[in-house]
Design a protein around this motif. Sequence first.
Motif, PDB file in Angstrom:
ATOM      1  N   ILE A   5     -11.914   8.196   1.015  1.00 28.08           N
ATOM      2  CA  ILE A   5     -11.669   6.843   1.517  1.00 28.08           C
ATOM      3  C   ILE A   5     -12.800   5.962   1.028  1.00 28.08           C
ATOM      4  O   ILE A   5     -13.973   6.294   1.207  1.00 28.08           O
ATOM      5  N   ASP A  23      -7.457   5.050   0.816  1.00 26.98           N
ATOM      6  CA  ASP A  23      -7.517   6.448   0.399  1.00 26.98           C
ATOM      7  C   ASP A  23      -6.776   6.649  -0.916  1.00 26.98           C
ATOM      8  O   ASP A  23      -6.539   7.773  -1.343  1.00 26.98           O
ATOM      9  N   GLN A  28      -6.362   0.244   4.901  1.00 27.09           N
ATOM     10  CA  GLN A  28      -6.602   0.060   6.330  1.00 27.09           C
ATOM     11  C   GLN A  28      -7.664  -1.019   6.500  1.00 27.09           C
ATOM     12  O   GLN A  28      -8.786  -0.845   6.036  1.00 27.09           O
ATOM     13  N   VAL A  30     -10.544  -2.907   8.446  1.00 22.24           N
ATOM     14  CA  VAL A  30     -11.526  -2.536   9.461  1.00 22.24           C
ATOM     15  C   VAL A  30     -12.323  -3.780   9.809  1.00 22.24           C
ATOM     16  O   VAL A  30     -12.897  -4.421   8.922  1.00 22.24           O
ATOM     17  N   ALA A  62     -16.599   3.451   9.157  1.00 23.68           N
ATOM     18  CA  ALA A  62     -15.151   3.222   9.124  1.00 23.68           C
ATOM     19  C   ALA A  62     -14.411   4.487   8.724  1.00 23.68           C
ATOM     20  O   ALA A  62     -13.390   4.839   9.332  1.00 23.68           O
ATOM     21  N   THR A  63     -14.915   5.190   7.723  1.00 23.03           N
ATOM     22  CA  THR A  63     -14.272   6.432   7.268  1.00 23.03           C
ATOM     23  C   THR A  63     -14.208   7.443   8.405  1.00 23.03           C
ATOM     24  O   THR A  63     -13.164   8.064   8.640  1.00 23.03           O
ATOM     25  N   LYS A  65     -14.212   6.835  11.590  1.00 24.64           N
ATOM     26  CA  LYS A  65     -13.263   6.379  12.610  1.00 24.64           C
ATOM     27  C   LYS A  65     -11.820   6.563  12.145  1.00 24.64           C
ATOM     28  O   LYS A  65     -10.950   6.936  12.930  1.00 24.64           O
ATOM     29  N   ILE A  66     -11.556   6.319  10.855  1.00 25.39           N
ATOM     30  CA  ILE A  66     -10.204   6.506  10.313  1.00 25.39           C
ATOM     31  C   ILE A  66      -9.835   7.993  10.350  1.00 25.39           C
ATOM     32  O   ILE A  66      -8.734   8.353  10.770  1.00 25.39           O
ATOM     33  N   GLU A  67     -10.741   8.844   9.899  1.00 25.86           N
ATOM     34  CA  GLU A  67     -10.465  10.282   9.859  1.00 25.86           C
ATOM     35  C   GLU A  67     -10.255  10.881  11.242  1.00 25.86           C
ATOM     36  O   GLU A  67      -9.495  11.834  11.396  1.00 25.86           O
ATOM     37  N   GLU A  69      -9.135   9.086  13.745  1.00 24.20           N
ATOM     38  CA  GLU A  69      -8.105   8.246  14.368  1.00 24.20           C
ATOM     39  C   GLU A  69      -8.610   7.538  15.616  1.00 24.20           C
ATOM     40  O   GLU A  69      -7.965   7.536  16.657  1.00 24.20           O
ATOM     41  N   ALA A  71      -8.821   4.393  16.719  1.00 21.46           N
ATOM     42  CA  ALA A  71      -8.397   2.999  16.670  1.00 21.46           C
ATOM     43  C   ALA A  71      -8.427   2.404  18.073  1.00 21.46           C
ATOM     44  O   ALA A  71      -8.396   3.124  19.072  1.00 21.46           O
ATOM     45  N   ILE A  77      -8.922  -0.792  13.702  1.00 19.54           N
ATOM     46  CA  ILE A  77     -10.217  -0.123  13.654  1.00 19.54           C
ATOM     47  C   ILE A  77     -11.289  -1.202  13.772  1.00 19.54           C
ATOM     48  O   ILE A  77     -11.277  -2.177  13.010  1.00 19.54           O
TER      49      ILE A  77
END
Length: 93
Positions: A5, A23, A28, A30, A62-63, A65-67, A69, A71, A77
């Motif tokens: 990402i 990705d 996404q 953020v 951010a990565t 938090k995305i990985e 999940e 949110a 995010i």
Amino acid sequence: MEPTINALGYRMVGQDALIIMSDGKSCQPVQISRDALTGIQSPPRCDATRLAQYLDVFAEIATRKIETEKAAFDGRIWITGDDVRAWRSLNRK
């Protein structure tokens, strides 16, 4: 191989900031709060220069938090001052 990402772009939006993470298949947005921008370094500043200077840190947060999940209730995010403080505590040497 796990997808990587990366931050595609960023900009200030009023007192907050926005970075676009991708990705390679999807993007996404953020949002970075004012308190995250001002809390990342002293003296506190909330501008595009500070955002650019610490883009790699915000992208790392951010990565994560995305990985995982993580949110907000509305699916967005957000990176807040709490996230910056947590990042600092994990990266102290």
